[in-house]
Structure formats: C-alpha cells, structure tokens
Design an enzyme around this catalytic site. Structure first.
Site, short mmCIF file in Angstrom:
data_model
loop_
_atom_site.label_atom_id
_atom_site.label_comp_id
_atom_site.label_asym_id
_atom_site.label_seq_id
_atom_site.Cartn_x
_atom_site.Cartn_y
_atom_site.Cartn_z
N ARG A 88 0.82 -1.22 0.00
CA ARG A 88 0.00 0.00 0.00
C ARG A 88 0.86 1.26 0.00
O ARG A 88 0.35 2.36 -0.18
CB ARG A 88 -0.92 -0.02 1.23
N ARG A 127 -23.39 4.08 -5.58
CA ARG A 127 -23.76 2.75 -5.08
C ARG A 127 -24.90 2.83 -4.07
O ARG A 127 -24.92 3.73 -3.23
CB ARG A 127 -22.55 2.11 -4.38
N ARG A 161 -24.12 3.89 1.83
CA ARG A 161 -23.25 3.76 3.00
C ARG A 161 -22.54 5.07 3.27
O ARG A 161 -22.22 5.82 2.33
CB ARG A 161 -22.18 2.67 2.77
#
Length: 215
Positions: A88, A127, A161
């Site tokens: 990462r 989404r 969300r």
C-alpha cells in the site's frame, strides 16, 4: 506469475483480481481477506492487528507484511499469486522485494488499473446497498433498481453507506494519491508497471489485462 494489482478505490480491483487469479490459476491475496482470516483465527498477527484497530489506530506495516509473508508461503501460492491491496506504500513495496529476494523470487508485473477521478467518485457515490442483504447492490446510473430506493430482489430499502458519500470518496482518493500512488513510480523504475484502462465492461478490462500480461 507473481503480480501486484494497484489502482484507486473504485477502479474494480477486487472484481478484476478474482477473474485474473482464476484465469492464471493463482491465489488472489487481498489485504482485507488477510486481516479477516488472521483476526477470526486468532493468530498472533491477528491479535496485534485487532488491538490497533480497536484503538482506532492504523495497523503498522510490520503486521501487514507479516500476514502477507505467511500467506505467500502457503502451498497454493508456490507457483504465483496476485496481491490486491498490498503493498500500500513504498516501504511495504521495499519490504516485499526483500521478502521475495530472500526466497529467490521476484515480481513479474504490476498492473495499474487506470480510472479518471471523477469516474471513481461517480462509481462509488452512486452505489446503493440493500438494508436486508448487503450482497444486493445497485447503482443509480449503471444498475438502477426498477423502483427508486427499493431492492429488486427482496423489496428491502436501498441506502448509501456513509463511506460511499462523495466527500468520503474524495478523502479516500487523497489518501491514495499521497500514500499509494508513489509505488507506481517505484515499480515503473523497475520496468514492471503495466497500465490498463479500467473503463468499460468487466470482461473487456480483464481481456486487456490478460493480453498485457502475455506480452
């Protein structure tokens, strides 16, 4: 083949990783799965990670690297693997190089899924998830439900969300640019980087990636 998959949030890494791993007959190793497996199994590394997470702190690179090392040493990864979400940052990329060199191995390619920032925001912020079943996922533009706010499958309420809001997505992108994007230059300098346009149908993106790997 030993491959690292990189790209911004919303680039479709998880989806592509699953298809590519299947096509190449190698395990898909994702950071999220590593954390869940180690925590649920109560490994030493899992306990360490959970302690940091419970305290609201970032899990140190050493713990993440340890989990990745353990997973890459499993028998099913002997002939290769596809890493998704690791490394990462540059320090993790350097640690991965050291780890592989110690085993007499090296990476074959680093696939960079390229998507415009506005498209990432559109993908994630659009989404909508079903409250009854989180696997029922819709999108206001790309896969809208028949009735607004209602799940086609079970009739449950659809919601956005909190971490899918535009402000949160832009913040995640900023973290990606700061922490993860430098590994693109790191791998480019090693001649490993393969950039794949990640717009279009999932199968088309997979084909682009497979064609690039064959070269």
């Amino acid at each position: 083949m030993r491959i690292v998959l990189v790209g911004p949030p919303g680039a479709g890494k998880g989806t592509q990783a699953a298809f590519l791993a299947k096509n190449l007959s190698i395990p898909h190793i994702s950071t999220g799965d590593l954390f869940r497996a180690n925590i649920s199994q109560g490994t030493d590394l899992g306990k360490q990670a959970k302690a940091y997470m419970d305290a609201g702190d970032l899990v140190p690179d050493s713990v993440t690297i340890g989990m990745a090392k353990d997973r890459m040493e499993q028998p099913d990864a002997a002939n290769g693997f596809l890493l998704d979400g690791f490394p990462r940052n540059v320090s993790q990329a350097e640690a991965l190089d050291v780890m592989l060199q110690a085993e007499g191995m090296k990476l074959d390619a680093v696939l960079d899924l390229e998507v415009e920032e506005d498209e990432v925001v559109k993908r994630i912020a659009g989404r909508r998830i079903c409250r009854n079943e989180s696997a029922h996922v819709f999108h206001v533009t790309y896969a809208p439900p028949k009735a607004q706010g209602v799940c086609d499958t079970c009739g449950g309420e659809l919601y956005q969300r909190g971490d899918d809001s535009e402000a949160t997505v832009r913040n995640r992108l900023e973290v990606y640019h700061t922490q993860t994007e430098p590994i693109i230059d790191y791998y480019k300098a090693q001649g490993l980087l393969v950039t794949i346009p990640a717009l279009g149908e999932v199968a088309d993106v997979t084909k682009r990636a497979m064609d690039a790997l064959k070269k």
